[in-house]
Design a protein around this motif. Structure first.
Motif, PDB file in Angstrom:
ATOM      1  N   ASN A  65      16.824  58.489  44.946  1.00 43.60           N
ATOM      2  CA  ASN A  65      18.187  58.976  44.718  1.00 43.60           C
ATOM      3  C   ASN A  65      18.485  60.200  45.577  1.00 43.60           C
ATOM      4  O   ASN A  65      19.603  60.355  46.085  1.00 43.60           O
ATOM      5  N   ALA A  85      22.918  57.048  38.677  1.00 40.76           N
ATOM      6  CA  ALA A  85      23.019  58.285  39.451  1.00 40.76           C
ATOM      7  C   ALA A  85      24.281  58.350  40.291  1.00 40.76           C
ATOM      8  O   ALA A  85      24.814  59.434  40.542  1.00 40.76           O
ATOM      9  N   HIS A 107      12.621  52.354  44.420  1.00 44.69           N
ATOM     10  CA  HIS A 107      13.863  52.713  43.724  1.00 44.69           C
ATOM     11  C   HIS A 107      13.686  52.683  42.209  1.00 44.69           C
ATOM     12  O   HIS A 107      14.515  53.240  41.488  1.00 44.69           O
ATOM     13  N   GLN A 109      19.832  53.827  40.253  1.00 46.67           N
ATOM     14  CA  GLN A 109      20.832  54.233  41.241  1.00 46.67           C
ATOM     15  C   GLN A 109      22.246  54.018  40.705  1.00 46.67           C
ATOM     16  O   GLN A 109      23.154  54.801  40.998  1.00 46.67           O
TER      17      GLN A 109
END
Length: 241
Positions: A228, A27, A220, A24
């Motif tokens: 995401n 991203a 995740h 994450q």
């Protein structure tokens, strides 16, 4: 992400760390990100805990970290225990959080699941109880890579067992149905390792939606693209509202 407006706060679970959100972080590098460390986690070098070992002190840590980023809207993503603490923060301070994503937290609705959860809090030596809980967490790794398994194992080893158990025992004594009812913000629950009654969860609170993903307790990591996408969708919705 194209717009840096707003902030995303990540709250890891016991034994986790900000590094477990590395997919994450990559991203969403274009947005202000912040991370909350749970009080049960300690530095392996000096043995110091990151805060007091009680739920409401931990919730206060979540609130303080969110407030450090003044950017609105505020999206909070909590994994496992971190999701429970984020939900408690949202209900205690409704103006603090604009949107919430909970990743595989132990917040059951059905009687059977609630009974199973209560088994985790039975009396016993805290260190022995934490050992059992941490072994259970490692058994839920699913399809995680060896590198991520090593990261999780290292994180669990850095946890103060007595502190962690106290946090778990108190958090899991909270009435999860009442907590779901009182959630004041749009919330996505990502179900992965736990069996949940999705219809019951959404009927209790119309602001809650449930997304089921394959894998284990760390969606995740295991289903990072899907998670995401969920974050991105909720983020976009916040900016359009």
């Amino acid at each position: 992400m194209s717009s840096p407006v707003g902030s995303i706060t990540f709250v890891h679970g016991i034994g986790g760390s900000p590094r477990t959100f590395h997919h994450q972080i990559e991203a969403f590098a274009g947005s202000p990100l912040s991370f909350v460390r749970l009080p049960a986690r300690r530095s392996i070098e000096n043995g110091e805990n990151h805060g007091k070992c009680d739920v409401w002190s931990a919730v206060a840590s979540v609130e303080q970290q969110i407030l450090q980023l003044a950017h609105r809207p505020r999206l909070v993503v909590g994994h496992s225990m971190g999701g429970i603490l984020a939900a408690l923060a949202a209900t205690r301070n409704p103006q603090l959080i604009d949107s919430l994503i909970i990743l595989d937290s132990n917040l059951p609705i059905t009687g059977e699941a609630r009974l199973s959860r209560s088994e985790l809090t039975r009396l016993g030596d805290p260190d022995d109880q934490w050992r059992r809980i941490s072994e259970s967490l490692m058994s839920m790794t699913g399809t995680i890579s060896e590198a991520d398994i090593a990261e999780i194992a290292t994180g669990l080893a850095r946890v103060d067992g007595s502190c962690a158990y106290e946090l778990v025992r108190t958090a899991l004594s909270i009435d999860s149905i009442d907590l779901w009812k009182r959630l004041p913000v749009d919330t996505t629950y990502v179900a992965s390792a736990r069996q949940l009654d999705s219809e019951a969860m959404t009927s209790i609170n119309a602001r809650v939606r449930v997304v089921s993903l394959p894998g284990g307790h760390w969606p995740h990591i295991e289903s990072s693209r899907d998670v995401n996408d969920i974050i991105r969708t909720q983020w976009t919705s916040l900016h359009q509202s």
